[in-house]
Every structure is written in C-alpha cells, then in structure tokens.
Design a protein around this motif. Structure first.
Motif, PDB file in Angstrom:
ATOM      1  N   PRO A  88      -5.989  43.867   1.896  1.00 52.43           N
ATOM      2  CA  PRO A  88      -7.050  44.833   0.916  1.00 52.43           C
ATOM      3  C   PRO A  88      -6.710  46.463   1.860  1.00 52.43           C
ATOM      4  O   PRO A  88      -6.702  46.602   2.647  1.00 52.43           O
ATOM      5  N   SER A  89      -6.210  47.225   0.410  1.00 56.72           N
ATOM      6  CA  SER A  89      -5.843  48.603   0.905  1.00 56.72           C
ATOM      7  C   SER A  89      -7.263  49.640   0.927  1.00 56.72           C
ATOM      8  O   SER A  89      -8.603  48.876   1.064  1.00 56.72           O
ATOM      9  N   GLY A  90      -6.963  50.225   1.860  1.00 54.51           N
ATOM     10  CA  GLY A  90      -7.955  51.392   2.090  1.00 54.51           C
ATOM     11  C   GLY A  90      -8.651  51.707   3.347  1.00 54.51           C
ATOM     12  O   GLY A  90      -9.121  52.853   4.191  1.00 54.51           O
ATOM     13  N   GLY A  91      -8.245  50.683   4.212  1.00 57.33           N
ATOM     14  CA  GLY A  91      -7.642  50.239   5.591  1.00 57.33           C
ATOM     15  C   GLY A  91      -9.825  50.623   5.872  1.00 57.33           C
ATOM     16  O   GLY A  91     -10.335  50.861   7.568  1.00 57.33           O
ATOM     17  N   LYS A 129      -5.186  34.993   7.726  1.00 60.29           N
ATOM     18  CA  LYS A 129      -4.910  34.448   6.674  1.00 60.29           C
ATOM     19  C   LYS A 129      -4.104  33.146   6.535  1.00 60.29           C
ATOM     20  O   LYS A 129      -3.987  32.266   5.577  1.00 60.29           O
ATOM     21  N   ASP A 130      -3.462  33.324   7.382  1.00 56.71           N
ATOM     22  CA  ASP A 130      -2.454  31.959   6.927  1.00 56.71           C
ATOM     23  C   ASP A 130      -2.305  30.817   7.936  1.00 56.71           C
ATOM     24  O   ASP A 130      -1.261  30.006   7.871  1.00 56.71           O
ATOM     25  N   THR A 131      -3.626  30.785   7.966  1.00 53.41           N
ATOM     26  CA  THR A 131      -3.778  29.199   9.093  1.00 53.41           C
ATOM     27  C   THR A 131      -5.625  28.700   7.788  1.00 53.41           C
ATOM     28  O   THR A 131      -5.984  30.056   7.642  1.00 53.41           O
ATOM     29  N   PRO A 132      -5.662  27.192   8.362  1.00 55.16           N
ATOM     30  CA  PRO A 132      -6.932  27.693   7.739  1.00 55.16           C
ATOM     31  C   PRO A 132      -8.581  28.313   8.261  1.00 55.16           C
ATOM     32  O   PRO A 132      -9.010  28.242   7.772  1.00 55.16           O
ATOM     33  N   ASP A 190     -16.172  34.686  18.449  1.00 54.98           N
ATOM     34  CA  ASP A 190     -17.200  36.067  17.651  1.00 54.98           C
ATOM     35  C   ASP A 190     -15.411  36.408  16.821  1.00 54.98           C
ATOM     36  O   ASP A 190     -14.416  35.646  16.959  1.00 54.98           O
ATOM     37  N   HIS A 191     -15.756  36.968  15.689  1.00 52.27           N
ATOM     38  CA  HIS A 191     -14.866  36.546  14.844  1.00 52.27           C
ATOM     39  C   HIS A 191     -14.734  38.411  14.807  1.00 52.27           C
ATOM     40  O   HIS A 191     -15.744  38.877  15.042  1.00 52.27           O
ATOM     41  N   ILE A 192     -13.928  38.929  14.851  1.00 52.38           N
ATOM     42  CA  ILE A 192     -13.104  40.132  15.031  1.00 52.38           C
ATOM     43  C   ILE A 192     -12.851  40.198  13.312  1.00 52.38           C
ATOM     44  O   ILE A 192     -12.072  39.899  12.841  1.00 52.38           O
ATOM     45  N   LEU A 193     -13.803  41.733  12.934  1.00 52.90           N
ATOM     46  CA  LEU A 193     -13.488  41.836  11.212  1.00 52.90           C
ATOM     47  C   LEU A 193     -12.676  43.242  11.367  1.00 52.90           C
ATOM     48  O   LEU A 193     -11.729  43.727  10.357  1.00 52.90           O
ATOM     49  N   VAL A 238      -5.820  39.345   7.240  1.00 52.83           N
ATOM     50  CA  VAL A 238      -4.576  40.010   7.723  1.00 52.83           C
ATOM     51  C   VAL A 238      -3.649  37.952   8.142  1.00 52.83           C
ATOM     52  O   VAL A 238      -5.050  37.728   8.504  1.00 52.83           O
ATOM     53  N   THR A 239      -2.502  38.290   8.824  1.00 47.25           N
ATOM     54  CA  THR A 239      -1.611  36.843   9.065  1.00 47.25           C
ATOM     55  C   THR A 239      -2.379  37.380  10.375  1.00 47.25           C
ATOM     56  O   THR A 239      -2.479  37.901  11.436  1.00 47.25           O
ATOM     57  N   HIS A 240      -2.086  36.394  11.317  1.00 51.56           N
ATOM     58  CA  HIS A 240      -1.826  36.165  12.798  1.00 51.56           C
ATOM     59  C   HIS A 240      -1.307  37.162  13.437  1.00 51.56           C
ATOM     60  O   HIS A 240      -1.870  37.410  14.373  1.00 51.56           O
TER      61      HIS A 240
END
Length: 655
Positions: free
Chosen positions: A155-158, A224-227, A252-255, A265-267
């Motif tokens: 996603p753009s915009g950062g 995003k390239d993994t399940p 914890d999920h890093i957002l 994003v990919t790993h």
C-alpha cells in the motif's frame, strides 16, 4: 564489527580471521574446525578453543573426540609454546579493499586500531551515521517509498490504517482467527454459546539503541508471501535491546516500523525494514490481551458523514465466519475495519474495505458502538448480515483477485464445499513457497592435510532440531577454491555418511574425519528463492551470527522436517487458545496449517511449547495435509479435553 578481529560475530563466539596459508591440522580445533584460539588441553590429550570447550561442557560431560568423562575444571591452558605458534600464524587484514597487509594474528588488533585505513574509514562512517541520526536525518521513509514503488501490492502512502491510534480494542468477528477455532464462539456443555470476546490492543513502542547498528534481538515469522500474512514476533532473545525494553512479547503482530505499514509486505521486506539502523525505532504492535466480558461500552464522540455504502453478506449457517477484524480508535468514535481476512465472506464479497467506519449492522446503530457489540450482533445473525459503512474519499476497495503468490491464507476461509476427491488428487507433499531446492553433489580432490574451510550450524540436538547447514565458507580450504558449496546450503552427506540425523558435534566429527582423505564427496541441498523484488539481506545478517531466514526453512522437503508431538489439555469451558491459518484452497492448492496467534491465559499459552509460525502436521495422528480450514476446525473442536498436535517448528528470522 569486532574491534579485535575486524569481523562480525556474536559477542560470546570466537574471533574470525582470514589466514594467509593452510594451517596445520594439529593446530585446528575439533569443535569449530578453525585454528585454535585460547587453546585448552584436556586430560585425555585433546586441545580445543577455550570458548568452544566452555560452550560444549555446558551441555555435555564428555570429551567431544573420545567421549571420555570430562569436566571443564579438569582442563588447563595449553603450553606457552603452542600459544605462541598460534599467535604467529599469518592473517590477512579483513579490509581487503583498502588494506592488503599481512601480519601475525597477535598483531591484528593493534593494526586495526592504529594503522588500518579500512577500519579507520569504517569507524568514521559509523560516527557519521550516529551524528546524522542524532540530528533526525532519518532516511528510511525515502528508501521505503523507492522500494514500494516497485511493488504495487504494498500500500502506498506509508501510513498505517491506525497510525493515529495509540491504543484500540480489536476483535475477530466470528472467525477462527484469534483463538483456536473461534474461541469467542465456543460451545459449552449445555449447547449455549460463550460470547466472550478476544480483545487486543495496538500501541506504539519507542525503542532506543545506543548503537544505531545494534540488532533488536527478536525472531519474526510471517509476511504476505506466507500463509501467516502478518509479521508476528516468534521469540525475544535474552539480553537483547527488545528484552531490555520489556514491552514486546512473542505473539505480538508488528503493524508499522517508523510510520511505514508493514502489514502487507513480504517476509524479506519486513526483515529489511526492521534491520534498518537508527538510534530510535517506532514500532506499532498489536498485542493479544485475552478474553473480555460481554459488557457493552459507549463512546461519546461523533464523526461527520462522507460516502455511505450498503453491503449485505449471506452466511450459510449461523456459525460461518465473516473474516473481518474491527478496531476502535481512541481519538474517533465508532468502529473501523482493520482487515479483511483472505478467504472469508467479506473478502470474497469485495465491497467492504479497510478503514471503513461501521455505522450499523442489521439496523442496529453502531455510530457510538464498540467491536464487542458488533461481534455479538454478527454472531447472533441467522443468515443475512446487513452493513452500513462510511467510506472516506480516496480509500480503495479491497482487491479480491488472486495475484498468484502464496499470501495470507486465512483461518476464516470457507472451502467446505469443494469435493474431497478433487483435493486428494493434488500433490500431498508439505507446502513450499515460491522457493525450490536443488540437490548437488560436489566431488573434490585435495591434499590430506587441507581443510574443508567451512563452519556449520544446526544439528538435531538444536532446540528446533535443524538439519546441518553451512554458516560460512572461509577464504581458505578446498571448498572456497571449488566455489560450489555456499552459505545456507543444507549438508546431506559426506563420503556416503548421512548427516541429516546427526547432532552438531557428531556432524563436526564426521566432517573432520572425512576431510583427512584425498577425495571428498559432499551431497548438499541449495534452497533457491525466486523473488527478485525482495531486497538483499546479506548486509546485516551477520549481526547475531549468520543464520537462514525463516522462509528458507519453509522450502525444505518434508523428509528433512523433524516433528514433535505436543499434548494440550483443557477444561470443558475453555478454548484451546490458538488460531490457525492455511489449509487447502482451490485457488492455491495445498498449504500447511500454521499457528498464527496464541492467546494469553489459555492452555496453549500456559504450555509454552507452541510458537507462532509452527506448522501443524497432524491432529491426534491424523495428517492435516490436504485438509481445508473448514475440515480441520471441526476436528479440533471435537477434542473436548485433550488434543495431540504434531508440529514442525522452524526458527524465525533474526532482526
């Protein structure tokens, strides 16, 4: 960089040197296969590096060579003659581009500190970075935008969807997502539904580093390239920057990283962002807080209308998940859509979007509502769920078209309608990413005293029970000259001796004994990751000592997997306390099931053996390969008080 040897290595590990000539075999440590450092003699007549022997004796009570009983207190320093011989070995300056000098090993530290132009240049560059960071000249956003412009899926915009929020309650609506099989919708013995809601919070954590280059000290999985989809913390290393801060925990999920959304994003991209140097790092994380009561709370603020959209979702039955995550912001009233889980009803419908504000569900006004209230409305809905949402200008609808990559296989996906016989015809092997592996056989003619010149890691005695892999190919020895064995290769055998089931010290011994012959035949496996958009990661992989990325392990064939059985027990009214993602989907074929979330205070959390990113291979002995999500979930729900999970656990990527 180490100030004594000028190379990257773990603080407790030995220094690394580039020796000019082949070192006599009598001066080689039989544990690390490198020339001896601070040599120690054993009563049985063997000599090892001080640190190698010290580390070995922490786990074992015998000599690595002859397995005679041994304690570290029985060992003593080698003679002054031996130590002097070792100190006089000729080494090359590690800064070959700026300095071509050769010197005795004992002279290298003084050379680096006082005379080496390369080390002087490195220190000046490090000082320049520190100064630029202290002035606030952070260049990460510019670099991120450059990378992201090449990848249209980022996603753009950062900015994150919840960038302005410091704390918010998040709930998974009727999905199996944050608790095993939807713990917020778990049946009791009386057939009633326990609608306790799993609540999580997002918060921004500021991490300070005295050295901008210092590693954070945690392992991550996902991408995003993994399940798994999201980036999840698997482990926090002791004595690290993250451990000293104390606010980030496994699960914890890093957002966000420094204001950049990394939730899609990919790993490799996530690893690159988290490894970016800087004295201050801002991380937005989502942390599970456990289950809350069903008390409804009201907010008092309001928000102006923009574009109102009506969406109707049709459930096959009352328990079917919608696959939506909602969030409540602290500075704005109402409920917002944080994420649409791929494979869920909402994602397939394609009309709802991230950051939509939910005004009402089934006619009930939620303008001042909470995610808990919304969850109850959805769970009690029979078939139709009518949403009225507010969309801000410029927000795009979520893309429901598959991009062909392996990404975000959601635990809320519903594939129960696909016939079993179609699924069983597909390949039954473990899932592999876009990576493939290549077997290679390397035959080398060599001098009997010539070393292989490699260091290794892994071993079945490792806590993750890893196969043996190459951690470095030294610029001496026959394998460096040959060039076919590379860092990261999995070693399968040497001269016909199987290495795949050996522990670390057994593998070292096998390599050492076979290296003495005139010819060596090595069989190895090279993992080929075919994603040219991922940034190169060799620049900082040495920080904690090199180790493969988590996604590399996912590419291994199943015969190299080492499974373990984990037995969980629970009470009748408890949830197992973990969420799963993956499973068979018609559009993607077979994918493995991964542990995505472990909920605090639940049986899975208390057991402490399951980790985020673990792959579920079987449940009570029944293989999970080829099952859809909607088949595995009922199997898990049927297990009232005890379940045996067969899992494969790979170490996450170090950042």
């Amino acid at each position: 960089l180490c100030g004594e040897c000028g190379q990257f290595h773990l603080l407790p590990d030995n220094h690394l040197y580039n020796f000019q000539d082949e070192v006599d075999d009598e001066l080689i440590c039989h544990i690390c296969l490198q020339p001896l450092l601070q040599p120690m003699d054993t009563p049985c007549g063997h000599t090892y590096c001080f640190k190698c022997l010290e580390n070995f004796m922490q786990e074992y009570n015998f000599c690595p060579m002859d397995r005679k009983k041994l304690s570290f207190q029985q060992c003593h320093k080698s003679s002054l003659l031996v130590r002097n011989l070792l100190d006089k070995l000729l080494v090359l300056c590690p800064f070959k581009a700026e300095c071509q000098q050769t010197m005795q090993r004992c002279e290298l530290e003084a050379h680096l500190q006082n005379r080496c132009p390369g080390f002087k240049k490195y220190k000046a560059e490090l000082e320049r970075k520190k100064n630029s960071f202290s002035k606030g000249k952070e260049d990460l956003p510019a670099k991120v935008e450059t990378n992201r412009s090449k990848d249209p899926e980022v996603p753009s915009g950062g900015s994150s969807l919840v960038a302005e929020s410091s704390a918010a309650a998040v709930v998974s609506l009727g999905t199996a997502e944050p608790g095993l099989v939807n713990p917020a919708f778990e049946e009791t013995e009386e057939g009633e539904f326990d609608r306790g809601i799993l609540v999580a919070e997002t918060s921004t954590i500021e991490i300070h580093r005295e050295d901008p280059e210092e590693d954070l000290g945690m392992r991550i999985v996902g991408g995003k390239d993994t399940p798994l989809g999201n980036i999840v913390v698997q482990e926090v290393l002791r004595h690290s920057v993250i451990a000293a801060d104390g606010r980030i925990a496994p699960g914890d999920h890093i957002l966000e990283v420094n204001g950049v959304n990394i939730s899609s994003v990919t790993h490799c991209q996530a690893v690159s962002f988290l490894r970016h140097p800087g004295p201050v790092l801002h991380l937005m994380v989502l942390q599970e807080k456990g289950f809350s009561s069903r008390t409804v709370q009201q907010d008092s603020s309001s928000t102006p209308n923009r574009e109102v959209i009506h969406v109707t979702l049709i459930k096959k039955d009352r328990s079917e998940p919608l696959g939506i995550k909602l969030i409540r912001k602290t500075d704005e009233a109402g409920i917002f859509i944080l994420d649409l889980l791929e494979g869920g009803l909402a994602a397939k419908n394609g009309k709802l979007s991230r950051n939509d504000r939910v005004l009402s569900i089934n006619g009930q006004d939620l303008r001042q509502g909470t995610p808990e209230t919304a969850a109850q409305i959805i769970q009690t809905s029979e078939s139709r769920v009518n949403f009225v949402v507010l969309r801000q200008p410029g927000v795009q609808l979520s893309d429901s078209v598959e991009d062909g990559s392996t990404s975000n296989s959601s635990s809320s996906s519903s594939n129960g309608g696909s016939p079993v016989h179609h699924r069983r015809r597909l390949d039954q092997n473990h899932y592999r990413r876009k990576s493939t592996y290549q077997k290679k056989t390397v035959s080398i003619r060599k001098e009997p005293k010539e070393s292989l010149g490699i260091t290794i890691g892994g071993g079945r005695d490792n806590k993750n029970k890893l196969p043996i892999y190459v951690t470095s190919v030294q610029p001496i020895g026959c394998l460096f000259r040959d060039g076919r064995i590379k860092r990261g290769d999995i070693l399968l055998s040497i001269n016909g001796i199987d290495l795949t089931h050996l522990n670390y010290y057994e593998a070292v011994s096998a390599l050492k004994s076979n290296a003495a012959s005139h010819s060596v035949v090595l069989k190895a496996l090279e993992i080929l990751v075919s994603d040219p958009t991922d940034p190169p990661l060799d620049i900082k992989e040495q920080g904690f000592g090199w180790s493969p990325l988590w996604i590399m392990w996912l590419g291994l064939p199943s015969y190299l997997h080492c499974c373990q059985d984990i037995v969980l027990t629970k009470g009748n009214l408890e949830s197992w306390g973990f969420s799963i993602v993956g499973g068979f989907e018609e559009s993607k074929g077979n994918q493995p099931f991964f542990i995505k979330t472990i909920v605090p205070g639940t049986p899975a959390f208390r057991d402490r053996r399951l980790k985020c990113g673990d792959e579920i291979v079987a449940v009570n002995g029944v293989p999970a390969i080829g099952m859809s999500n909607s088949e595995l979930i009922p199997m898990l729900k049927e297990q009232r008080n005890k379940v045996t999970l067969t899992v494969v656990s790979w170490p996450g990527s170090l950042v």
